[in-house]
Structure formats: structure tokens, C-alpha cells
Design an enzyme around this catalytic site. Sequence first.
Site, mmCIF file in Angstrom:
data_model
loop_
_atom_site.group_PDB
_atom_site.id
_atom_site.type_symbol
_atom_site.label_atom_id
_atom_site.label_comp_id
_atom_site.label_asym_id
_atom_site.label_seq_id
_atom_site.Cartn_x
_atom_site.Cartn_y
_atom_site.Cartn_z
ATOM 1 N N GLU A 118 -43.434 -31.447 66.103
ATOM 2 C CA GLU A 118 -42.630 -30.326 65.617
ATOM 3 C C GLU A 118 -42.162 -30.267 64.388
ATOM 4 O O GLU A 118 -40.770 -30.055 64.104
ATOM 5 C CB GLU A 118 -41.589 -29.886 66.782
HETATM 6 C C1 TNX Z 1 -40.801 -29.646 72.978
HETATM 7 S S1 TNX Z 1 -42.508 -31.580 73.560
HETATM 8 C C2 TNX Z 1 -40.432 -30.891 72.452
HETATM 9 C C3 TNX Z 1 -38.850 -31.302 72.636
HETATM 10 C C4 TNX Z 1 -38.191 -30.377 73.534
HETATM 11 C C5 TNX Z 1 -39.281 -29.870 74.551
HETATM 12 C C6 TNX Z 1 -38.342 -28.983 75.627
HETATM 13 C C7 TNX Z 1 -42.153 -32.342 72.285
HETATM 14 C C8 TNX Z 1 -42.933 -33.381 71.723
HETATM 15 N N1 TNX Z 1 -41.094 -31.580 71.678
HETATM 16 O O1 TNX Z 1 -38.145 -31.641 71.592
HETATM 17 O O2 TNX Z 1 -37.206 -31.000 74.063
HETATM 18 O O3 TNX Z 1 -40.161 -29.120 74.171
HETATM 19 O O4 TNX Z 1 -39.337 -28.783 76.767
#
Ligand code: TNX
Length: 503
Positions: free
Chosen positions: A317
Site C-alpha cells: 500500500e
Molecule cells: C491492509 S493487508 C493492510 C494493513 C491493514 C489491513 C486491515 C496489508 C498488506 N495491508 O495495513 O492493517 O488491510 O485489514
Amino acid sequence: MNPASRRETPAVLTGRLDAVVPLPLEVLPAPGQFHLTAATTVAAVDDAASDAVALLRRRVAPLPSATAAAAGRHDRPPSSIVLTSDEADPALGPEGYRLRIGTERIEVVAGGHDGFLWAVQTLRQLMPPELGDAGVPPDGVAVPCASIHDAPRYPWRGAMLDVARHFFSPADVCSVTELLAAYKLNRLHLHLTDDQGWRIEVRAHPELATVGGQTAVDGGPGGAYTQADLTAIVEHARRLGVTVVPEVDVPGHTNAALSALGWLSCDGEPRPPYTGTHVGFSSLCVEEERTYGWLDDVIGELAALTPGAWIHLGGDESAATDAEAYRGFVTRALDLVRAHGKVPVGWGEIGAAELGGPTVVQHWFDPRPTLAAAAQGAGIVLSPADRTYLDQKYDESTPVGVTWMGAITTERAYAWDPARSIEGLDPDRILGIEAPLWTETISTRAEVERMLVPRLPALAEVAWTSEASREWRSFAARLAGHRGRWDADGIAWTADPSVAGLA
Ligand code: TNX
């Protein structure tokens, strides 16, 4: 059964062969029972079994030792447990074991340190749940005779704990590790850093922990592990057969680092601390050399602290990092991990970059970068959010957790085949599975446990047991028998209506 044999049946607590989670490869019942008493001796013929013997004494019963020679003699004590790799069959692999339960002797034969530990975890589940930690009752307990042969389907069987959104004490982490090991999970991935907190002491940059560690979601107290804390967590896990995979999430998810060290931002300005739950707004300054010097310091210290083969770099992300600059950063950061003698791990997104060498990619959502990573030869750990994300609620009645992926019942966590979960992915690239627990909404050990139990045992069976042997109703029946064990251990759990015997 004739009346005479019924009269002989002792009124001792008796364990069951159909209680084991994850289901072993092969369980062949045999006639008779083994009687475990306070006088049953334990003999380890192999040094590789010493942690398993300690586990047996701590979690099965505090039994006295016998020398291997005494245990092998005909005048040996009435019952004994012998751990040996003498006849270890190389086909058992490092985690495989055989357990032969006879009327007078239990023999554990394992391929190595971890196999002995898994054998003891199985033995513990074969014992009546009442055995607990209180010692052997005066009449002893009985275990049905059997021959068990076992080995895992996948070498990577993990869970992740997000200690960044909320901080969890070393004691909490060690307690979660015991739970993992009870279900033969062998990787504890610690998500040590995120926007809301930096949780590991870095001696070259103390502000990361002293400043970046002071926050948590919703303004909670935060905290950070000293290097000694992390060493203790790692060593406790090692003695249970669990390897800690530490994660420092870069280049996004870095607000806590940017709040502690302003010069990690392109504008040189420290960011205000963040205690909300948004993602994708922070980035290291990937254009600047100083960022790589800092990362080298961090990875160097982490590599020295953790004996496991892997360091996780996050990489998810990174919406605040320019896409091309992101790819260049990832390639360089992965090499930096390798320069410290470790295999880099990253979330699925890193598959868009040139990986440049041995890499493990943790799939969570988008199959495209995962497939790109597999095509580059990466090993894939599967954490599909719709099956393994244990921060998702069981159903609308779950008091904590989120629902962006929909509800995940225990049955949903159980009923999928990793080998067929991503269309076009070569099953030979799959190292195993991992269940992440993100903790934006979770702040106590009991909440962690209620999100893990019973879904983590379900995922453990997905990872351990061959697909052909798995069956939901068999699993649910075995699992229901574990509630007494969780209660005895003080582990909180969710009465998930998808599991008949737990609702
Ligand atoms: C996505 S999954 C994220 C996390 C969050 C999560 C909440 C991923 C690699 N990154 O930063 O905590 O969703 O469900």
C-alpha cells in the site's frame, strides 16, 4: 466386549486418538493402552530432543528422567517415553515424526529438533484434557495405543501479529507463540512498524523507539521492544519450533519513523504522530541516499537480532510513493536484506518490481503482482484476505474486528485449497500459508485470542494436513474437543456458530 474385560477397564481418565488438530498423516489404532503415571520416565537419546523433553515436562507432565540405557533395558521402569532419532528415516524430513504408543513404552522417532517438538504437541493432545499442568492424577491417565506417522504439507505455516497499531507485551507475544506451536505453526511474523508506532529499539537511531514508539491507534500508550525483549521472544519461539520473521514496513506505512526522524522525509520535516487507521499516506524519501543508509542500519541490527533466515520489508500500500520510484526502491531494499545474509520477504505488491534474487512474496489480495513474483522465481506465502485475515469478524456479532473483506467463519477459514487459490499460480511455488492479525481494533491479549481461536487451528490444518485427508466435519468434531484445553490454559475463544460443538 465380554464382561471380564469390561471389569478390567481401569477408571482412569483416558485420552482419544481422534482429538488431534491438525490431523496427522496416518493414525493406526492398536490394541491396549499406555498408562502414564507420575513414575513414567522420559529418556532422550538425542540432543535434538532436549527442547521437546522440556516441553513435555512443562505441558504434558513433570516426569522424571531415565538414562537412555535404563530405558532400553528389560528391567526398565513400568512405563517410559523414549525420544530417539536412531532409526530416523530421512523421508520424515526435519519436521516429521513417528509416535509408537505401546502398552509399556511410547517411542518418539523424529527427523530433527522440530519433529520432536511436533510429536510432543501431538502427545499432549492425545492425553485427556484434564491432565493440564497440575501434574499426573494419583491413578495416572491412559492413552490408547497407536502408531502415528506425521509430516507437514507445507514448510511455511505462519501467523502474523501486528504489534504496531496496538502494542503487545513480550509476555503476550510469548503466549501467542505457545498457541501457534500447539497447532504446529512454525512462523511468527511480527509486524513491528507502521504509521501508528515503531516497536523495536534500533541502537543507531534510538528516536525510532523512544519517539516513534509512543503512539498507538486511538491514542493508546504504545511501547517498543528493547533488543533484549526481542531476543527473549525469538529464543522462546525457537524452543517451541517457531521462527520469528520480523517486519519493518517500508517505504509506506512509515509515519511513526517520519515523526521520529524528520530527515527521512523528502522535505526534511518530522511528521506529526498518527493515531488513526487510514493507510497509504506516508512514504520514506526513496530518492535520497540517506534513506538507504538508514535502512541499512535498521536491517543490520534486525539481522543480528533474529537467527531466522528471513526479514520482511513490507512494501504494501505504498500509494504515497511514485510507482516507478517504488519499484527502484524495492529492488535496492531487497538486495540490502540479502547483503545482511537474509532472504527478503515482502507483501504482494513487491512482485511489480525486479526482485533480483531469492525472495519470498506474501500474497494478500491482488493476484497480478503475486503471479509476476512467481514468474521471477519467488516463493509464495498465501495470505488471501478472504480466508486468512483474522482481523475480519466471524460474523456481525463479533465485538472487535473489521469487515472490509466480509465475515470469515471458522468453516470459511478451513474450506479452501491453497494449491488452487490463485488461478495460474504454479503450486510448486507455494511455500505455505500465513494468517495475519491486524490490530487496528484489537488491543488486549483476550481480544487477540478470540480472533485467533478457533480460526487459527483451522488454518493450521489447512497448512499441515494433505488436501485429500481434510474434511470439515471431521475437523469440527476434533476441534470441539479442544474447548476444555483452551479453558484450562486460560485462552479466550469465540463460540463460532459455524462449529457445531463450540456454539
Ligand atoms: C491492509 S493487508 C493492510 C494493513 C491493514 C489491513 C486491515 C496489508 C498488506 N495491508 O495495513 O492493517 O488491510 O485489514
